[in-house]
Design an enzyme around this catalytic site. Structure first.
Site, PDB file in Angstrom:
ATOM      1  N   ASP A  58       0.844  -1.203   0.000  1.00 58.87           N
ATOM      2  CA  ASP A  58       0.000   0.000   0.000  1.00 58.87           C
ATOM      3  C   ASP A  58       0.878   1.252   0.000  1.00 58.87           C
ATOM      4  O   ASP A  58       0.384   2.370  -0.141  1.00 58.87           O
ATOM      5  CB  ASP A  58      -1.003  -0.016   1.159  1.00 58.87           C
ATOM      6  CG  ASP A  58      -0.332  -0.007   2.525  1.00 58.87           C
ATOM      7  OD1 ASP A  58       0.903  -0.180   2.603  1.00 58.87           O
ATOM      8  OD2 ASP A  58      -1.057   0.167   3.527  1.00 58.87           O
ATOM      9  N   SER A  59       2.198   1.056   0.103  1.00 60.74           N
ATOM     10  CA  SER A  59       3.140   2.170  -0.059  1.00 60.74           C
ATOM     11  C   SER A  59       3.115   2.692  -1.484  1.00 60.74           C
ATOM     12  O   SER A  59       3.778   3.686  -1.791  1.00 60.74           O
ATOM     13  CB  SER A  59       4.554   1.739   0.334  1.00 60.74           C
ATOM     14  OG  SER A  59       4.948   0.592  -0.389  1.00 60.74           O
ATOM     15  N   ASP A  97      -1.085  -6.234  -0.672  1.00 58.92           N
ATOM     16  CA  ASP A  97      -1.284  -5.577   0.626  1.00 58.92           C
ATOM     17  C   ASP A  97      -2.748  -5.172   0.770  1.00 58.92           C
ATOM     18  O   ASP A  97      -3.317  -4.561  -0.147  1.00 58.92           O
ATOM     19  CB  ASP A  97      -0.414  -4.309   0.665  1.00 58.92           C
ATOM     20  CG  ASP A  97       0.247  -4.092   2.001  1.00 58.92           C
ATOM     21  OD1 ASP A  97      -0.006  -4.870   2.939  1.00 58.92           O
ATOM     22  OD2 ASP A  97       1.042  -3.139   2.087  1.00 58.92           O
ATOM     23  N   LYS A 126      -1.268  -9.480   2.668  1.00 54.74           N
ATOM     24  CA  LYS A 126      -0.623  -9.031   3.907  1.00 54.74           C
ATOM     25  C   LYS A 126      -1.549  -8.033   4.592  1.00 54.74           C
ATOM     26  O   LYS A 126      -2.190  -7.229   3.905  1.00 54.74           O
ATOM     27  CB  LYS A 126       0.725  -8.368   3.608  1.00 54.74           C
ATOM     28  CG  LYS A 126       1.394  -7.776   4.843  1.00 54.74           C
ATOM     29  CD  LYS A 126       2.808  -7.301   4.578  1.00 54.74           C
ATOM     30  CE  LYS A 126       2.897  -5.931   3.964  1.00 54.74           C
ATOM     31  NZ  LYS A 126       2.275  -4.849   4.764  1.00 54.74           N
ATOM     32  N   GLU A 128      -1.864  -5.502   8.374  1.00 52.57           N
ATOM     33  CA  GLU A 128      -1.133  -4.926   9.508  1.00 52.57           C
ATOM     34  C   GLU A 128      -1.891  -5.114  10.814  1.00 52.57           C
ATOM     35  O   GLU A 128      -3.115  -5.049  10.833  1.00 52.57           O
ATOM     36  CB  GLU A 128      -0.945  -3.416   9.275  1.00 52.57           C
ATOM     37  CG  GLU A 128      -0.108  -3.079   8.065  1.00 52.57           C
ATOM     38  CD  GLU A 128       0.101  -1.572   7.904  1.00 52.57           C
ATOM     39  OE1 GLU A 128      -0.320  -0.799   8.797  1.00 52.57           O
ATOM     40  OE2 GLU A 128       0.700  -1.185   6.883  1.00 52.57           O
ATOM     41  N   GLU A 195       8.468  -4.413  11.137  1.00 55.52           N
ATOM     42  CA  GLU A 195       8.915  -3.085  10.686  1.00 55.52           C
ATOM     43  C   GLU A 195       9.200  -2.176  11.874  1.00 55.52           C
ATOM     44  O   GLU A 195       8.401  -2.097  12.820  1.00 55.52           O
ATOM     45  CB  GLU A 195       7.834  -2.447   9.792  1.00 55.52           C
ATOM     46  CG  GLU A 195       8.212  -1.036   9.331  1.00 55.52           C
ATOM     47  CD  GLU A 195       7.330  -0.454   8.248  1.00 55.52           C
ATOM     48  OE1 GLU A 195       6.392  -1.145   7.787  1.00 55.52           O
ATOM     49  OE2 GLU A 195       7.580   0.700   7.860  1.00 55.52           O
TER      50      GLU A 195
HETATM   51  O1  KIV Z   1       3.575  -1.242   1.778  1.00 58.36           O
HETATM   52  C1  KIV Z   1       4.778  -1.510   2.002  1.00 58.36           C
HETATM   53  O2  KIV Z   1       5.686  -1.094   1.294  1.00 58.36           O
HETATM   54  C2  KIV Z   1       5.078  -2.336   3.154  1.00 58.36           C
HETATM   55  C3  KIV Z   1       6.514  -2.629   3.438  1.00 58.36           C
HETATM   56  C4  KIV Z   1       7.111  -1.490   4.163  1.00 58.36           C
HETATM   57  C5  KIV Z   1       6.684  -3.879   4.180  1.00 58.36           C
HETATM   58  O3  KIV Z   1       4.196  -2.760   3.845  1.00 58.36           O
END
Ligand code: KIV
Length: 299
Positions: A58-59, A97, A126, A128, A195
């Site tokens: 999600d980055s 994500d 993934k 969080e 992280e």
């Molecule tokens: O979205 C992302 O880039 C992440 C990484 C920092 C693990 O979750």
């Protein structure tokens, strides 16, 4: 900087969740390599480098879409980018994500959103968070979708954390992180991103789990490491955080290249003869250009 050529290991077969689940360094496994990518060219580059795990993070919010945080991306944004990555048909495992609010409302909505990422091309998702995510993780796993956990500094909690701060800095917080990791692991997470936690905490959690940990700002003891594509290649707008090692300065190189192009256009040096299509002698004649000079060929 390390040797840039992909190891012969990069030739190995497609990475799967079962092949990742048991990858512990304490058992002699090679560290896992994870990199983010958000589009087809990025996925091709990452895959050609022999990376094991490709995270469509999600980055994408900060690195591609120009947002200040990850809270702005939706499940539709994520499926769009997962699908673009999947069109590269990478050998590495594609992890999609789950964005903020895609797994917070109900288990039903959570599973539907995880399935949307899988239908777009993700092979795992993934999400969080700690113990509060147990229900979501169990529901997704019941739907046969593998889940990677993400503990420590969880960027979707930026408002609750009051900024991006290293987590688990005291023994109570470290214990809470350890408990969450064990509970989520028992619920079936096949791996964890750790992280922004002290190296000693990451080492303890890594020791305590039978599934791999993948660190980012979590020191060298994890079973693998992850970096953001734009940070690693020097393409980011921000000054990278302390935990980033930048392996190239492609942003500066790209600016130099585009400046050279602009200078050539302005000076009339681009396009040249070799970059132009030429009319046939008949066309030149019809256009009144039959000036007796030989034409370089018609194409
Ligand atoms: O979205 C992302 O880039 C992440 C990484 C920092 C693990 O979750």
């Amino acid at each position: 900087m390390s040797d840039a050529s992909p190891s012969p290991e990069a030739e190995r077969a497609r990475v799967t969740v079962p092949s990742v689940r048991g990858r512990k360094r304490r058992d002699g496994a090679e560290p896992l390599v994870m990199v983010t990518a958000y589009d087809e060219p990025g996925a091709r580059i990452v895959d050609a480098a022999g990376v094991d795990l490709l995270l469509v993070g999600d980055s994408v919010a900060n690195n591609v879409l120009g947002y200040d945080d990850t809270l702005h991306v939706t499940i539709d944004d994520m499926t769009h980018h997962v699908a673009a990555v999947a069109r590269a048909h990478p050998r590495c495992l594609i992890i999609g994500d789950m964005p903020w609010m895609s797994y917070h409302v109900s288990n039903e909505e959570t599973v539907r959103n995880a399935a949307a990422l899988v239908r777009a091309g993700a092979q795992a998702v993934k999400l969080e968070g700690g113990r509060a995510r147990l229900g979501a993780v169990e529901a997704i796993i019941r739907a046969e979708i593998p889940v990677m956990g993400h503990l420590g500094l969880t960027p979707q909690s930026v408002l609750a954390m009051g900024g991006y701060r290293v987590q688990a800095r005291n023994s109570d917080a470290a214990q809470a992180l350890m408990d969450a990791a064990k509970a989520l692991s028992a619920a079936g997470c096949f791996a964890f991103v750790l992280e922004g936690v002290p190296d000693v905490v990451a080492a303890r959690v890594t020791d305590a789990l039978d599934v791999p940990t993948i660190g980012i700002g979590a020191g060298p003891s994890c079973d693998g490491q992850v970096l953001v594509f734009h940070d690693l290649l020097g393409l980011g707008a921000r000054t990278p955080p302390k935990f980033v090692r930048q392996y190239a300065d492609l942003g500066a190189q790209a600016t130099t290249a585009v400046s050279a192009y602009a200078a050539d256009v302005r000076a009339g040096r681009f396009p040249g003869d070799a970059e132009s299509y030429h009319g046939s002698p008949e066309l030149r004649h019809a256009l009144g250009l039959d000036d007796g000079t030989t034409t370089p060929g018609s194409d």
